[in-house]
Design a protein around this motif. Structure first.
Motif, PDB file in Angstrom:
ATOM      1  N   PRO A 292     -50.446  67.155  11.742  1.00  0.00           N
ATOM      2  CA  PRO A 292     -50.769  65.952  12.538  1.00  0.00           C
ATOM      3  C   PRO A 292     -52.208  65.474  12.389  1.00  0.00           C
ATOM      4  O   PRO A 292     -52.458  64.270  12.366  1.00  0.00           O
ATOM      5  CB  PRO A 292     -50.486  66.392  13.977  1.00  0.00           C
ATOM      6  N   GLU A 293     -53.156  66.392  12.238  1.00  0.00           N
ATOM      7  CA  GLU A 293     -54.557  65.967  12.110  1.00  0.00           C
ATOM      8  C   GLU A 293     -54.841  65.286  10.779  1.00  0.00           C
ATOM      9  O   GLU A 293     -55.918  64.728  10.577  1.00  0.00           O
ATOM     10  CB  GLU A 293     -55.515  67.152  12.328  1.00  0.00           C
ATOM     11  N   ARG A 294     -53.891  65.292   9.863  1.00  0.00           N
ATOM     12  CA  ARG A 294     -54.064  64.641   8.576  1.00  0.00           C
ATOM     13  C   ARG A 294     -53.504  63.225   8.548  1.00  0.00           C
ATOM     14  O   ARG A 294     -53.584  62.549   7.535  1.00  0.00           O
ATOM     15  CB  ARG A 294     -53.360  65.446   7.472  1.00  0.00           C
ATOM     16  N   LEU A 295     -52.917  62.746   9.633  1.00  0.00           N
ATOM     17  CA  LEU A 295     -52.257  61.447   9.630  1.00  0.00           C
ATOM     18  C   LEU A 295     -53.196  60.310   9.232  1.00  0.00           C
ATOM     19  O   LEU A 295     -52.837  59.462   8.414  1.00  0.00           O
ATOM     20  CB  LEU A 295     -51.609  61.158  10.989  1.00  0.00           C
ATOM     21  N   SER A 296     -54.413  60.285   9.769  1.00  0.00           N
ATOM     22  CA  SER A 296     -55.325  59.192   9.401  1.00  0.00           C
ATOM     23  C   SER A 296     -55.686  59.262   7.921  1.00  0.00           C
ATOM     24  O   SER A 296     -55.851  58.238   7.264  1.00  0.00           O
ATOM     25  CB  SER A 296     -56.586  59.190  10.268  1.00  0.00           C
ATOM     26  N   ARG A 297     -55.781  60.466   7.384  1.00  0.00           N
ATOM     27  CA  ARG A 297     -56.085  60.604   5.964  1.00  0.00           C
ATOM     28  C   ARG A 297     -54.914  60.123   5.112  1.00  0.00           C
ATOM     29  O   ARG A 297     -55.110  59.452   4.097  1.00  0.00           O
ATOM     30  CB  ARG A 297     -56.415  62.037   5.596  1.00  0.00           C
ATOM     31  N   ILE A 298     -53.705  60.443   5.512  1.00  0.00           N
ATOM     32  CA  ILE A 298     -52.537  60.005   4.745  1.00  0.00           C
ATOM     33  C   ILE A 298     -52.443  58.478   4.788  1.00  0.00           C
ATOM     34  O   ILE A 298     -52.187  57.832   3.770  1.00  0.00           O
ATOM     35  CB  ILE A 298     -51.252  60.665   5.272  1.00  0.00           C
ATOM     36  N   ARG A 299     -52.681  57.899   5.964  1.00  0.00           N
ATOM     37  CA  ARG A 299     -52.691  56.430   6.046  1.00  0.00           C
ATOM     38  C   ARG A 299     -53.768  55.856   5.142  1.00  0.00           C
ATOM     39  O   ARG A 299     -53.555  54.871   4.427  1.00  0.00           O
ATOM     40  CB  ARG A 299     -52.923  55.988   7.487  1.00  0.00           C
ATOM     41  N   GLY A 300     -54.962  56.459   5.172  1.00  0.00           N
ATOM     42  CA  GLY A 300     -56.057  56.013   4.316  1.00  0.00           C
ATOM     43  C   GLY A 300     -55.721  56.152   2.847  1.00  0.00           C
ATOM     44  O   GLY A 300     -56.080  55.296   2.034  1.00  0.00           O
ATOM     45  N   PHE A 301     -55.028  57.226   2.492  1.00  0.00           N
ATOM     46  CA  PHE A 301     -54.610  57.430   1.110  1.00  0.00           C
ATOM     47  C   PHE A 301     -53.755  56.259   0.631  1.00  0.00           C
ATOM     48  O   PHE A 301     -54.020  55.670  -0.414  1.00  0.00           O
ATOM     49  CB  PHE A 301     -53.825  58.747   0.991  1.00  0.00           C
ATOM     50  N   PHE A 302     -52.757  55.886   1.420  1.00  0.00           N
ATOM     51  CA  PHE A 302     -51.884  54.792   0.996  1.00  0.00           C
ATOM     52  C   PHE A 302     -52.615  53.450   1.023  1.00  0.00           C
ATOM     53  O   PHE A 302     -52.334  52.581   0.199  1.00  0.00           O
ATOM     54  CB  PHE A 302     -50.598  54.764   1.825  1.00  0.00           C
TER      55      PHE A 302
ATOM     56  N   SER B 190     -60.826  54.460  10.048  1.00  0.00           N
ATOM     57  CA  SER B 190     -59.806  53.424   9.925  1.00  0.00           C
ATOM     58  C   SER B 190     -60.328  52.289   9.056  1.00  0.00           C
ATOM     59  O   SER B 190     -61.515  51.960   9.102  1.00  0.00           O
ATOM     60  CB  SER B 190     -59.457  52.889  11.313  1.00  0.00           C
ATOM     61  N   PRO B 191     -59.463  51.661   8.271  1.00  0.00           N
ATOM     62  CA  PRO B 191     -59.897  50.511   7.474  1.00  0.00           C
ATOM     63  C   PRO B 191     -60.369  49.339   8.340  1.00  0.00           C
ATOM     64  O   PRO B 191     -60.987  48.415   7.826  1.00  0.00           O
ATOM     65  CB  PRO B 191     -58.655  50.116   6.675  1.00  0.00           C
ATOM     66  N   GLU B 192     -60.083  49.384   9.635  1.00  0.00           N
ATOM     67  CA  GLU B 192     -60.513  48.299  10.529  1.00  0.00           C
ATOM     68  C   GLU B 192     -61.940  48.469  11.040  1.00  0.00           C
ATOM     69  O   GLU B 192     -62.487  47.552  11.633  1.00  0.00           O
ATOM     70  CB  GLU B 192     -59.578  48.183  11.740  1.00  0.00           C
ATOM     71  N   VAL B 193     -62.555  49.650  10.859  1.00  0.00           N
ATOM     72  CA  VAL B 193     -63.922  49.833  11.335  1.00  0.00           C
ATOM     73  C   VAL B 193     -64.893  49.273  10.306  1.00  0.00           C
ATOM     74  O   VAL B 193     -64.568  49.117   9.131  1.00  0.00           O
ATOM     75  CB  VAL B 193     -64.258  51.306  11.654  1.00  0.00           C
ATOM     76  N   SER B 194     -66.083  49.000  10.758  1.00  0.00           N
ATOM     77  CA  SER B 194     -67.101  48.444   9.854  1.00  0.00           C
ATOM     78  C   SER B 194     -67.976  49.560   9.293  1.00  0.00           C
ATOM     79  O   SER B 194     -68.013  50.672   9.831  1.00  0.00           O
ATOM     80  CB  SER B 194     -67.972  47.448  10.617  1.00  0.00           C
ATOM     81  N   LEU B 195     -68.691  49.234   8.229  1.00  0.00           N
ATOM     82  CA  LEU B 195     -69.670  50.187   7.705  1.00  0.00           C
ATOM     83  C   LEU B 195     -70.740  50.489   8.745  1.00  0.00           C
ATOM     84  O   LEU B 195     -71.241  51.607   8.813  1.00  0.00           O
ATOM     85  CB  LEU B 195     -70.323  49.644   6.427  1.00  0.00           C
ATOM     86  N   ARG B 196     -71.063  49.508   9.569  1.00  0.00           N
ATOM     87  CA  ARG B 196     -72.054  49.738  10.638  1.00  0.00           C
ATOM     88  C   ARG B 196     -71.556  50.785  11.628  1.00  0.00           C
ATOM     89  O   ARG B 196     -72.324  51.647  12.067  1.00  0.00           O
ATOM     90  CB  ARG B 196     -72.389  48.440  11.363  1.00  0.00           C
ATOM     91  N   GLU B 197     -70.278  50.726  11.982  1.00  0.00           N
ATOM     92  CA  GLU B 197     -69.714  51.710  12.912  1.00  0.00           C
ATOM     93  C   GLU B 197     -69.695  53.109  12.284  1.00  0.00           C
ATOM     94  O   GLU B 197     -70.002  54.101  12.951  1.00  0.00           O
ATOM     95  CB  GLU B 197     -68.298  51.305  13.328  1.00  0.00           C
TER      96      GLU B 197
END
Length: 190
Positions: A98-108, A30-37
């Motif tokens: 459905p397992e691609r949803l986070s990738r599609i969100r990340g794409f946009f 997720s764009p909300e996580v940090s590089l550390r995470e």
């Protein structure tokens, strides 16, 4: 395990990217996580992530490019045995699982950032034309001249990306019906 920064940049970067892809599977962080995470999840350091990818967005863009490249290899193999319409349906099925949803969100997310700073996302932007080229090649094979084939493929991919955005923002709005409509309109023109 932490990768050594004394290794050649390309080799270490590719191994690090492979670890990211293994850790996140078909999705993206997720764009909300940090590089550390992300570093903790991949058992590396955030400093190496920053060194090889620049930022969280750089990580996302590199992962997307690699994931899309793998998808495109599979889709290209399928395209050799099918039609333009078959490839459109295969693309839609690939990206609406459905397992691609986070990738599609990340794409946009990455596309939005690239719209503001295209020079920072040149590799990612350059990779966006792969599916269009595949579809254009099939359209030419089916009898369209090169210019019309390219236009048809471009409009089809743009419509599908718009439908994917709609699916992310308002899930279940019958986007599959819209893909069928795109194919009927294309058929009516041919």
């Amino acid at each position: 395990m932490i990768l050594s920064s004394s290794e050649p940049k390309g080799g270490a970067r590719e191994r690090l990217l492979a670890r990211l892809l293994e850790a996140f599977g078909e999705g993206l962080p997720s764009p909300e996580v940090s590089l550390r995470e992300i570093a903790a999840r991949t058992e590396t350091s955030h400093a190496l992530l920053r060194y090889h990818f620049g930022s969280l967005t750089g990580v996302l863009a590199a992962m997307l490019r690699a994931q899309r490249s793998r998808d495109n290899e599979r889709l290209f193999a399928a395209a050799r045995q099918g039609t333009f319409d078959d490839l459109v349906v295969a693309i839609w099925r690939t990206y609406t699982r459905p397992e691609r949803l986070s990738r599609i969100r990340g794409f946009f997310h990455v596309v939005g950032l690239a719209a503001y700073s295209p020079e920072d996302f040149r590799e990612f932007i350059d990779s966006l034309d792969d599916l269009t080229q595949m579809l254009a090649s099939l359209a030419e094979h089916e009898g369209l001249d090169a210019r019309e084939a390219r236009t048809t493929a471009t409009v089809t991919i743009a419509a599908m990306r718009g439908l994917l955005l709609q699916e992310v923002l308002t899930p279940g709005v019958h986007s599959a019906d819209a893909v069928a409509l795109i194919l009927r309109i294309r058929g009516a023109r041919g």
